[in-house]
Design a protein around this motif. Sequence first.
Motif, PDB file in Angstrom:
ATOM      1  N   THR A 227     -14.147  -8.412 -12.471  1.00  0.00           N
ATOM      2  CA  THR A 227     -14.973  -7.744 -13.474  1.00  0.00           C
ATOM      3  C   THR A 227     -14.462  -8.020 -14.884  1.00  0.00           C
ATOM      4  O   THR A 227     -13.269  -8.275 -15.095  1.00  0.00           O
ATOM      5  CB  THR A 227     -14.968  -6.220 -13.232  1.00  0.00           C
ATOM      6  N   ALA A 228     -15.361  -7.959 -15.841  1.00  0.00           N
ATOM      7  CA  ALA A 228     -14.969  -8.132 -17.238  1.00  0.00           C
ATOM      8  C   ALA A 228     -14.068  -6.992 -17.694  1.00  0.00           C
ATOM      9  O   ALA A 228     -13.112  -7.191 -18.451  1.00  0.00           O
ATOM     10  CB  ALA A 228     -16.216  -8.209 -18.113  1.00  0.00           C
ATOM     11  N   GLU A 229     -14.364  -5.792 -17.214  1.00  0.00           N
ATOM     12  CA  GLU A 229     -13.535  -4.640 -17.556  1.00  0.00           C
ATOM     13  C   GLU A 229     -12.266  -4.660 -16.707  1.00  0.00           C
ATOM     14  O   GLU A 229     -12.269  -5.124 -15.570  1.00  0.00           O
ATOM     15  CB  GLU A 229     -14.289  -3.330 -17.308  1.00  0.00           C
ATOM     16  N   ASP A 230     -11.193  -4.123 -17.251  1.00  0.00           N
ATOM     17  CA  ASP A 230      -9.953  -4.057 -16.482  1.00  0.00           C
ATOM     18  C   ASP A 230     -10.058  -3.082 -15.326  1.00  0.00           C
ATOM     19  O   ASP A 230      -9.424  -3.272 -14.283  1.00  0.00           O
ATOM     20  CB  ASP A 230      -8.781  -3.660 -17.385  1.00  0.00           C
ATOM     21  N   GLY A 231     -10.847  -2.029 -15.477  1.00  0.00           N
ATOM     22  CA  GLY A 231     -11.061  -1.078 -14.396  1.00  0.00           C
ATOM     23  C   GLY A 231      -9.926  -0.075 -14.249  1.00  0.00           C
ATOM     24  O   GLY A 231      -8.980  -0.043 -15.036  1.00  0.00           O
ATOM     25  N   PRO A 232      -9.992   0.749 -13.206  1.00  0.00           N
ATOM     26  CA  PRO A 232      -9.037   1.846 -13.044  1.00  0.00           C
ATOM     27  C   PRO A 232      -7.681   1.427 -12.511  1.00  0.00           C
ATOM     28  O   PRO A 232      -6.747   2.231 -12.480  1.00  0.00           O
ATOM     29  CB  PRO A 232      -9.732   2.766 -12.046  1.00  0.00           C
ATOM     30  N   GLY A 233      -7.549   0.188 -12.070  1.00  0.00           N
ATOM     31  CA  GLY A 233      -6.272  -0.282 -11.588  1.00  0.00           C
ATOM     32  C   GLY A 233      -5.954   0.153 -10.166  1.00  0.00           C
ATOM     33  O   GLY A 233      -6.786   0.725  -9.456  1.00  0.00           O
ATOM     34  N   ALA A 234      -4.702  -0.088  -9.780  1.00  0.00           N
ATOM     35  CA  ALA A 234      -4.265   0.253  -8.431  1.00  0.00           C
ATOM     36  C   ALA A 234      -4.029   1.736  -8.251  1.00  0.00           C
ATOM     37  O   ALA A 234      -3.801   2.189  -7.124  1.00  0.00           O
ATOM     38  CB  ALA A 234      -2.992  -0.522  -8.092  1.00  0.00           C
ATOM     39  N   ALA A 235      -4.089   2.493  -9.317  1.00  0.00           N
ATOM     40  CA  ALA A 235      -3.873   3.937  -9.217  1.00  0.00           C
ATOM     41  C   ALA A 235      -4.846   4.580  -8.234  1.00  0.00           C
ATOM     42  O   ALA A 235      -4.500   5.555  -7.558  1.00  0.00           O
ATOM     43  CB  ALA A 235      -4.002   4.581 -10.594  1.00  0.00           C
ATOM     44  N   VAL A 236      -6.061   4.033  -8.128  1.00  0.00           N
ATOM     45  CA  VAL A 236      -7.060   4.647  -7.249  1.00  0.00           C
ATOM     46  C   VAL A 236      -6.734   4.405  -5.773  1.00  0.00           C
ATOM     47  O   VAL A 236      -7.360   5.021  -4.895  1.00  0.00           O
ATOM     48  CB  VAL A 236      -8.479   4.135  -7.575  1.00  0.00           C
ATOM     49  N   LEU A 237      -5.780   3.527  -5.477  1.00  0.00           N
ATOM     50  CA  LEU A 237      -5.403   3.276  -4.090  1.00  0.00           C
ATOM     51  C   LEU A 237      -4.452   4.343  -3.547  1.00  0.00           C
ATOM     52  O   LEU A 237      -4.286   4.464  -2.334  1.00  0.00           O
ATOM     53  CB  LEU A 237      -4.725   1.906  -3.970  1.00  0.00           C
ATOM     54  N   ARG A 238      -3.842   5.097  -4.438  1.00  0.00           N
ATOM     55  CA  ARG A 238      -2.859   6.077  -3.990  1.00  0.00           C
ATOM     56  C   ARG A 238      -3.566   7.326  -3.477  1.00  0.00           C
ATOM     57  O   ARG A 238      -4.352   7.942  -4.184  1.00  0.00           O
ATOM     58  CB  ARG A 238      -1.913   6.442  -5.133  1.00  0.00           C
ATOM     59  N   ARG A 239      -3.254   7.684  -2.251  1.00  0.00           N
ATOM     60  CA  ARG A 239      -3.815   8.899  -1.662  1.00  0.00           C
ATOM     61  C   ARG A 239      -3.107  10.108  -2.252  1.00  0.00           C
ATOM     62  O   ARG A 239      -1.878  10.158  -2.308  1.00  0.00           O
ATOM     63  CB  ARG A 239      -3.661   8.890  -0.145  1.00  0.00           C
ATOM     64  N   ALA A 240      -3.876  11.074  -2.686  1.00  0.00           N
ATOM     65  CA  ALA A 240      -3.296  12.284  -3.261  1.00  0.00           C
ATOM     66  C   ALA A 240      -2.457  13.012  -2.219  1.00  0.00           C
ATOM     67  O   ALA A 240      -2.782  13.021  -1.031  1.00  0.00           O
ATOM     68  CB  ALA A 240      -4.402  13.200  -3.786  1.00  0.00           C
ATOM     69  N   ALA A 241      -1.361  13.617  -2.665  1.00  0.00           N
ATOM     70  CA  ALA A 241      -0.440  14.280  -1.740  1.00  0.00           C
ATOM     71  C   ALA A 241      -1.142  15.352  -0.921  1.00  0.00           C
ATOM     72  O   ALA A 241      -0.850  15.533   0.263  1.00  0.00           O
ATOM     73  CB  ALA A 241       0.729  14.877  -2.520  1.00  0.00           C
ATOM     74  N   GLU A 242      -2.104  16.050  -1.534  1.00  0.00           N
ATOM     75  CA  GLU A 242      -2.795  17.118  -0.809  1.00  0.00           C
ATOM     76  C   GLU A 242      -3.716  16.585   0.271  1.00  0.00           C
ATOM     77  O   GLU A 242      -4.172  17.342   1.154  1.00  0.00           O
ATOM     78  CB  GLU A 242      -3.577  18.018  -1.774  1.00  0.00           C
ATOM     79  N   GLN A 243      -4.003  15.279   0.251  1.00  0.00           N
ATOM     80  CA  GLN A 243      -4.823  14.662   1.290  1.00  0.00           C
ATOM     81  C   GLN A 243      -3.998  13.981   2.367  1.00  0.00           C
ATOM     82  O   GLN A 243      -4.544  13.445   3.331  1.00  0.00           O
ATOM     83  CB  GLN A 243      -5.765  13.634   0.655  1.00  0.00           C
ATOM     84  N   ASP A 244      -2.670  14.024   2.220  1.00  0.00           N
ATOM     85  CA  ASP A 244      -1.779  13.348   3.142  1.00  0.00           C
ATOM     86  C   ASP A 244      -1.536  14.235   4.357  1.00  0.00           C
ATOM     87  O   ASP A 244      -0.922  15.307   4.244  1.00  0.00           O
ATOM     88  CB  ASP A 244      -0.469  13.025   2.433  1.00  0.00           C
ATOM     89  N   LEU A 245      -2.003  13.798   5.522  1.00  0.00           N
ATOM     90  CA  LEU A 245      -1.860  14.602   6.738  1.00  0.00           C
ATOM     91  C   LEU A 245      -0.502  14.424   7.401  1.00  0.00           C
ATOM     92  O   LEU A 245      -0.154  15.168   8.311  1.00  0.00           O
ATOM     93  CB  LEU A 245      -2.953  14.203   7.747  1.00  0.00           C
ATOM     94  N   PHE A 246       0.289  13.427   6.948  1.00  0.00           N
ATOM     95  CA  PHE A 246       1.499  13.076   7.685  1.00  0.00           C
ATOM     96  C   PHE A 246       2.765  13.192   6.864  1.00  0.00           C
ATOM     97  O   PHE A 246       3.858  13.103   7.408  1.00  0.00           O
ATOM     98  CB  PHE A 246       1.370  11.660   8.237  1.00  0.00           C
ATOM     99  N   GLY A 247       2.652  13.326   5.551  1.00  0.00           N
ATOM    100  CA  GLY A 247       3.850  13.341   4.715  1.00  0.00           C
ATOM    101  C   GLY A 247       4.626  14.630   4.791  1.00  0.00           C
ATOM    102  O   GLY A 247       5.832  14.658   4.555  1.00  0.00           O
ATOM    103  N   ALA A 248       3.962  15.733   5.111  1.00  0.00           N
ATOM    104  CA  ALA A 248       4.647  17.027   5.109  1.00  0.00           C
ATOM    105  C   ALA A 248       5.502  17.189   6.351  1.00  0.00           C
ATOM    106  O   ALA A 248       5.224  16.616   7.379  1.00  0.00           O
ATOM    107  CB  ALA A 248       3.619  18.141   5.028  1.00  0.00           C
TER     108      ALA A 248
END
Length: 248
Positions: A227-248
């Motif tokens: 894309t011509a725009e740089d976009g949101p980057g790889a930050a959107v690939l990170r799953r939010a901690a509150e959505q992590d079913l296995f980290g806790a």
Amino acid sequence: MTAALTARPLAPLPEVRPGDDLAALVRAANDDAPFAPGDVLVVSHKVVSKAEGALIDLRAVTPSPRAVALAAELEKEPALVEVILGQTAEIVRARRGVLICRTVHGFVCANAGVDRSNVAEGWCVTLPADADASARALRAALPGRPAVVIADSFGRAWRQGQAEVAIGCAGLETLDDQRGGTDRHGRELRATVIATADHVAGAADLVRGKTSGQPAVVVGGLGARVTAEDGPGAAVLRRAAEQDLFGA
């Protein structure tokens, strides 16, 4: 739909040192030719980190009591554990000699991304402070403004081996969200979100040796995904901690 993908490693780069102009090194490795439309430049995070000075002399590190205790438990070097703790927001698991951390950047990975491979004896390298910003800056300095992915090797839960993932990205459709569409039988897609940037990082790794001195690979044929725009980057690939079913 993309008809075909290509992956070609650029010529080997010299040893990258703090303050080096990484874009100039990449341009030279590509014979100063402009990149083609649909090209993605995938670079190892390590050369980005080195150019940005994210190198630490372990001999100058004084381990804290916490680092000393963890090092004894995990049979690791105390100074290295101290650096890891400095890059860690949360220890997810520490057992059987393995330290899995949620980094200050939000990644979940071994040793908070701190690595000693391909660096001088007695030193270690950390992840870039902001890999998305690094990707944007590198893209802006390259002829033809290819998309840029900064990649690192991550282990994966329940899977043997490591795979490359995107920790920084600019100019690429990072995620292909197909939810709301339908499959060939008309059923609605409810969970199909393709991690495009991670796939591109993995494709590049197939033609780049870990010891070849070729940290930069051009993946071609991505078409409208660049894309011509740089976009949101790889930050959107990170799953939010509150959505992590296995980290806790």
